[in-house]
Every structure is written in structure tokens, then in C-alpha cells.
Design a protein around this motif. Structure first.
Motif, PDB file in Angstrom:
ATOM      1  N   MET A  16     -30.529  -4.941  15.522  1.00 34.64           N
ATOM      2  CA  MET A  16     -29.510  -4.878  16.668  1.00 34.64           C
ATOM      3  C   MET A  16     -29.716  -6.283  17.673  1.00 34.64           C
ATOM      4  SD  MET A  16     -30.253  -0.994  17.539  1.00 34.64           S
ATOM      5  CE  MET A  16     -31.847  -0.965  16.625  1.00 34.64           C
ATOM      6  N   LEU A  17     -31.115  -6.634  17.559  1.00 33.32           N
ATOM      7  CA  LEU A  17     -31.313  -8.024  18.648  1.00 33.32           C
ATOM      8  C   LEU A  17     -30.466  -9.027  17.865  1.00 33.32           C
ATOM      9  CD1 LEU A  17     -35.205  -7.454  19.221  1.00 33.32           C
ATOM     10  CD2 LEU A  17     -33.174  -6.973  20.589  1.00 33.32           C
ATOM     11  N   ILE A  18     -30.482  -9.081  16.670  1.00 32.97           N
ATOM     12  CA  ILE A  18     -29.583 -10.183  16.093  1.00 32.97           C
ATOM     13  C   ILE A  18     -28.269 -10.362  16.596  1.00 32.97           C
ATOM     14  CG2 ILE A  18     -28.958 -11.271  13.798  1.00 32.97           C
ATOM     15  CD1 ILE A  18     -31.688 -10.375  12.633  1.00 32.97           C
ATOM     16  N   VAL A  19     -27.542  -9.075  16.370  1.00 34.06           N
ATOM     17  CA  VAL A  19     -26.233  -9.018  16.686  1.00 34.06           C
ATOM     18  C   VAL A  19     -26.142  -9.353  17.978  1.00 34.06           C
ATOM     19  CG1 VAL A  19     -24.214  -7.488  17.082  1.00 34.06           C
ATOM     20  CG2 VAL A  19     -25.746  -7.540  14.896  1.00 34.06           C
ATOM     21  N   PHE A  20     -26.823  -8.636  18.935  1.00 37.58           N
ATOM     22  CA  PHE A  20     -26.684  -9.110  20.475  1.00 37.58           C
ATOM     23  C   PHE A  20     -27.044 -10.531  20.794  1.00 37.58           C
ATOM     24  CE2 PHE A  20     -27.122  -4.314  21.165  1.00 37.58           C
ATOM     25  CZ  PHE A  20     -26.130  -4.085  21.659  1.00 37.58           C
ATOM     26  N   GLY A  21     -28.044 -11.180  20.268  1.00 37.61           N
ATOM     27  CA  GLY A  21     -28.238 -12.573  20.199  1.00 37.61           C
ATOM     28  C   GLY A  21     -26.937 -13.488  19.917  1.00 37.61           C
ATOM     29  N   VAL A  22     -26.296 -13.125  18.906  1.00 39.02           N
ATOM     30  CA  VAL A  22     -25.292 -13.950  18.453  1.00 39.02           C
ATOM     31  C   VAL A  22     -24.163 -13.581  19.259  1.00 39.02           C
ATOM     32  CG1 VAL A  22     -23.449 -14.168  16.554  1.00 39.02           C
ATOM     33  CG2 VAL A  22     -25.990 -13.914  16.037  1.00 39.02           C
ATOM     34  N   SER A 158     -19.227  -5.307  20.704  1.00 32.82           N
ATOM     35  CA  SER A 158     -18.887  -3.948  20.323  1.00 32.82           C
ATOM     36  C   SER A 158     -19.819  -3.550  19.089  1.00 32.82           C
ATOM     37  CB  SER A 158     -17.445  -3.935  19.742  1.00 32.82           C
ATOM     38  OG  SER A 158     -16.948  -2.581  19.807  1.00 32.82           O
ATOM     39  N   VAL A 159     -20.068  -4.487  18.203  1.00 29.28           N
ATOM     40  CA  VAL A 159     -20.796  -4.137  16.870  1.00 29.28           C
ATOM     41  C   VAL A 159     -22.299  -3.664  17.157  1.00 29.28           C
ATOM     42  CG1 VAL A 159     -21.638  -4.848  14.836  1.00 29.28           C
ATOM     43  CG2 VAL A 159     -19.146  -5.263  15.209  1.00 29.28           C
ATOM     44  N   GLY A 160     -22.725  -4.381  18.379  1.00 25.29           N
ATOM     45  CA  GLY A 160     -24.269  -4.151  18.614  1.00 25.29           C
ATOM     46  C   GLY A 160     -24.253  -3.028  19.228  1.00 25.29           C
TER      47      GLY A 160
END
Length: 527
Positions: A16-22, A158-160
């Protein structure tokens, strides 16, 4: 009394952190990267981030025991079910980003089309836009490419939210995740440039109805907290088991269910689906129809299986009724649809009813069957909407009118065969993933005593086969007319993504056992 100091388990939360970071990096790229480089930067960031997050899910899953682990003071449950659902959301998101990239890279093509329209002396290029220098057509052509790269960071946000939603172990975290996944979708629904008024109308409807459902959800959270004194799902279960009077909790659960059932699209909270699916950009529609459904059912499963076992006798009859209504209304209403996207929208409503039969089973086999259904249905749905996005009229505008598709399969056999494959999967024809999916959830429901529900599901599946076959007959057994649209040539990534969806649809129908075993292995919720 001293509260424990907060502890953030970064390894468990890394997907989740990767997705929000991106997503944050995408917002910065939108602000600072020069326009001519923005498209490549955003697509690379989005696809790279999603693939990295999927790898992180696989790595985390190998270190998580059968019972799972909590994170952030119990607010997140990192168990096999959550990781399975997160992996499914990420796979769907990769396909969606590829299809979005296909539609947002056409800036140069749009400008060329405007120039060609001027040279031919045409008065218009797109609906409600004149082809005069500096006019709406010029602005549309400009927005068609670089200006719509904001889709990618919105998608990542949204994916996050979709990844946090099914892993939420307390109701407040679940509400925040609901809003994080919903707000970007409200914006993305209004970005269909060739159907501007319809797209904006769909975004407004989705926003208003979504806001009401969120209010119901939050009010339900407040009542449940008042009745149990906790927001943690395992704590709610213990408090309900110890109470003699659960009246307030039942009211809270009813209001909470409104928000969850709205997001999955169950009757009577489904009215937004056909309008939003029709008006939104087709890749966004595919993302909503697949990934949002996966995330919302994940949250529903967690609430029902973790927090509400003491209220089993109260919630199960209500879900029975909702499941029957959802299958019946979705199937019957789809019969009269004249637009392919609206037909697929009502079809998705019917499938929500089928998936609910697995939830109602309230057993390990029901949870496993539901997980299998969600992944198999996601591939078929993404493939179907990807095909719809390729069908264009003479002006290059997407054409989803069923009557116009007459003879389409004769003109473009490969496209016709692939779309027919996805429709047959939706109908539950043997040797497709849809057949195995329905067989799994119906078997689980029958084992739990819900045989009448299975009978209704089988009848609904038989009726649904009619409107799927009607489209196939129109494509292959009806002569083409001057209104028959053409099929645009997709890019190499889009071709590969559609092929993956088609192969998955067939493979999961012929050799379903590996995924059935994976779903059975993943069917362990942290209590």
C-alpha cells in the motif's frame, strides 16, 4: 492509563505504501514534468509502481502465517485473504492503466483529425465542438493527450484506497479507505471527452449518491460504536456476543450495510451503475466494474465474517432477500438494454447477486468460492470493456449501440470471437471461468442450506444467456449496415492485455484447480 505507542509495520504495509508513494510522485510529475514528457513519465510511474506493489504482496504473503498479523495498533489486518484481494486489485489496475494509456496517448492523432476536418470543410469534429482555431475542438484535441495524464495519479490514489479497504480491521479505517478509493473515481468518471455532458452527468450522480451512502456508513459506524464501545472488528464481535439486547447494533449494521452494498452495486442501491458505467471513460468503467467490486466485497466479507457472527440469524435473511432481488432485477432489466455498456452494467448487477450467494454461505468454502469468483470475473470484465473501447463510429467516437454492432464479427472476426468469449463467460457456459465461478458459489450456498437461493441463481443465469447470445447473434449472424462501426487497432500493450484476459477466461474454465487451491489457501480471515 498509558496508551501503547504507535508502531507502523512498514514491511507488512509495503504494497500500500508503494502505491500511495507512486500516486504522490505522479501528482508531482503532473506539476513539474514538461508537458511533452508527461505521458511517458506517468505511464512508467503507474505501471512500475503497480508491478512493484504486486511483487511486495507476494513477498509479504510468504512471511504471513495462516492466522495473519495486525498492523498500526490493530487498524489493519494483513492476512491471506487481504493479500489475495490486494493482488487481484493490482492485476486489474495494471490492465486498466494499459487501457487508459492507449486512450490518452492520442494527442497528435487528435490534432491531425482536427486538421483533416478543417481541410474537408466539416463544421464539427466532436459533438458540441466546432473546428475553428482556438475553439472547443482545439481544446479537446489538446486535452485528449497531455492534459488527461492526471488520470494516472488519480488511478493510483484510488487503487491505494482499494487495497486498504479489504484489509481494514476497524470501521474508521474502513471509512477513510472508502473515501480514498471513491473521491478519485468521482473525478475520473467526468473525463470522457467524446461524451462530455453524459460523462459529467454520470460523475455528478456518482458523487451525490456516493456521498449519501458514505453518510449512512458513517452513521452506522457511530451507532455500532455506541452499542459496543469499540471500532475494532474482533472487539465488536466479542461485545455483541456478550450482549442480550443488540437493537442499536442492528440499526448500526443496517446503516453500515448501505455503504458497502452501494459500493458493490446490490439492489436496491444499484441505480447509479448503468448511468455511471455508460458515461465514464470505458477504461475507468472497467476499473470500477472489476477492482472496486473486489475491494468492496473484501470489506463486506471482513465485516460479515469477522464482526457479525453473533448476529448471523439476523443478517442472513436480509442478505438472502438482497441477493435474490439483485439477481432478478439485474437479469430482467438487462434484457431490454440497447447499449452494450448499459447491458454490461446490469449484467454486473446480476453478478453481484451471484457473488452474494457465496457470502451468504458463511463458511470456509463460501469464502474460498467468493475469492475465486472475484478474480475470474475481474479478467472477463476488463477484457469485455477493453473490446468495447475499440469499437468506433465513422467520427472516431466510441459506439456501443447494440443495433449498430450488426455484422461486426464478420468484419473483425478476432474482436468478435474475443467479445463473444467474455459474454459466454458472463453467461456461465462450460469451459469458461464463469461456469466454474458460479458452480463454486452455488455449491457453497447449497452446502449451507441455501438451496432456494441456488435455484433462483440458476434460473437467472438461464435468462441472462438470452441477452448475451443476442449480442453474439447480432455480430455474427446479421448483415452489416452503413451504421456498423469499425475497430481501431490497439497498441501492442493493449493487445497483450486483452489476450491475457481471454486466456485467463479460458484457462480458468478448463484448468481451474490451481486458482481454486490458491483461493482455498487464501480463505483465512484474521479474527
Amino acid at each position: 492509563m498509558l496508551l501503547p505507542s504507535p508502531s507502523i509495520e512498514y514491511f507488512l504495509l509495503s504494497p500500500m505504501l508503494i502505491v500511495f508513494g507512486v500516486a504522490v510522485a505522479g501528482v508531482l510529475a503532473e506539476a513539474f514534468v514538461p508537458r511533452r514528457f508527461r505521458y511517458g513519465a506517468q505511464v512508467s510511474l503507474a505501471l512500475g509502481g503497480l508491478v512493484a506493489a504486486f511483487i511486495a504482496v507476494v513477498v509479504v504473503s510468504r512471511s504471513v502465517c495462516t492466522s495473519g498479523r495486525t498492523a498500526v495498533l490493530g487498524a489493519m489486518a494483513v492476512d491471506r485473504t487481504a493479500l489475495y484481494l490486494q493482488g487481484t486489485v493490482l492485476l486489474v489496475a495494471v490492465l486498466a492503466v494499459i487501457f487508459m494509456a492507449e486512450r490518452t496517448q492520442s494527442k497528435a492523432e487528435s490534432r491531425a483529425a482536427v486538421g483533416a476536418a478543417r481541410a474537408a470543410g466539416l463544421d464539427s469534429f466532436t459533438p458540441q465542438a466546432s473546428a475553428v482555431p482556438g475553439s472547443d475542438a482545439e481544446i479537446e484535441a489538446e486535452r485528449a493527450g497531455a492534459a488527461q495524464t492526471e488520470l494516472f495519479p488519480l488511478t493510483m490514489l484510488s487503487v491505494g484506497g482499494m487495497m486498504v479497504f479489504p484489509a481494514s480491521n476497524d470501521l474508521l479505517t474502513m471509512f477513510v479507505a472508502l473515501e480514498v478509493l471513491s473521491l478519485p473515481l468521482y473525478l475520473m468518471c467526468g473525463l470522457a471527452r467524446h461524451r462530455r455532458l453524459l460523462s459529467q452527468e454520470s460523475a455528478m450522480k456518482y458523487f451525490l449518491l456516493g456521498a449519501f451512502s458514505s453518510a449512512f456508513f458513517l452513521y452506522g459506524v457511530a451507532l455500532i460504536y455506541g452499542a459496543t464501545g469499540t471500532l475494532l472488528l474482533p472487539g465488536i464481535r466479542k461485545a455483541l456476543a456478550a450482549q442480550a439486547d443488540t437493537s442499536m447494533a442492528l440499526v448500526g449494521v443496517a446503516l453500515l450495510s448501505v455503504g458497502l452494498l452501494f459500493k458493490v452495486g446490490a439492489v436496491p442501491f444499484h441505480s447509479w451503475i448503468p448511468d455511471v458505467y455508460q458515461g465514464a471513460p470505458t477504461p475507468v468503467t472497467g476499473l470500477m466494474a472489476a477492482a472496486t467490486k473486489v475491494a468492496a466485497f473484501g470489506a463486506l466479507l471482513r465485516v460479515v465474517y469477522v464482526a457479525l457472527p453473533p448476529l448471523h440469524d439476523q443478517w442472513r435473511p436480509v442478505l438472502w432477500t438482497i441477493s435474490i432481488l439483485t439477481m432478478a432485477v439485474g437479469t430482467v432489466t438487462a434484457v431490454n438494454q440497447t447499449d452494450v455498456k448499459r447491458l454490461l452494467a446490469y449484467s454486473s448487477v446480476a453478478h453481484v447477486g451471484f457473488i452474494l450467494t457465496g457470502v451468504i454461505a458463511d463458511s470456509h468454502s463460501g469464502l474460498s468460492a467468493t475469492l475465486f469468483y472475484l478474480l475470474a470475473y475481474s479478467f472477463s470484465t476488463m477484457g469485455a470493456f477493453a473490446i468495447v473501447s475499440l469499437i468506433r463510429d465513422a467520427d472516431g467516437v466510441e459506439d456501443a449501440t447494440v443495433s449498430h454492432w450488426a455484422g461486426l464479427g464478420q468484419r473483425s472476426p478476432i474482436v468478435g470471437v474475443m467479445f463473444s468469449l467474455f459474454l459466454l463467460a458472463f453467461a456461465g457456459i462450460p469451459l469458461t471461468s464463469g461456469f466454474v465461478s458460479k458452480l463454486a458459489v452455488f455449491r457453497a450456498a447449497a452446502q449451507s442450506g441455501a438451496v432456494p437461493l441456488v435455484v433462483v441463481g440458476v434460473i437467472a443465469s438461464g435468462v441472462a444467456a438470452y441477452f448475451y447470445v443476442r449480442v453474439i447473434v447480432s455480430m455474427f449472424f446479421t448483415e452489416a449496415t452503413e451504421d456498423t462501426p469499425h475497430v481501431v487497432a490497439p497498441g501492442i500493450l493493449s493487445k497483450a492485455a486483452i489476450a491475457v484476459c481471454a486466456v485467463a477466461t479460458v484457462a480458468l474454465g478448463v484448468f481451474p484447480q490451481p486458482l481454486l487451491d490458491l483461493a482455498d489457501h487464501a480463505a483465512h480471515l484474521l479474527h
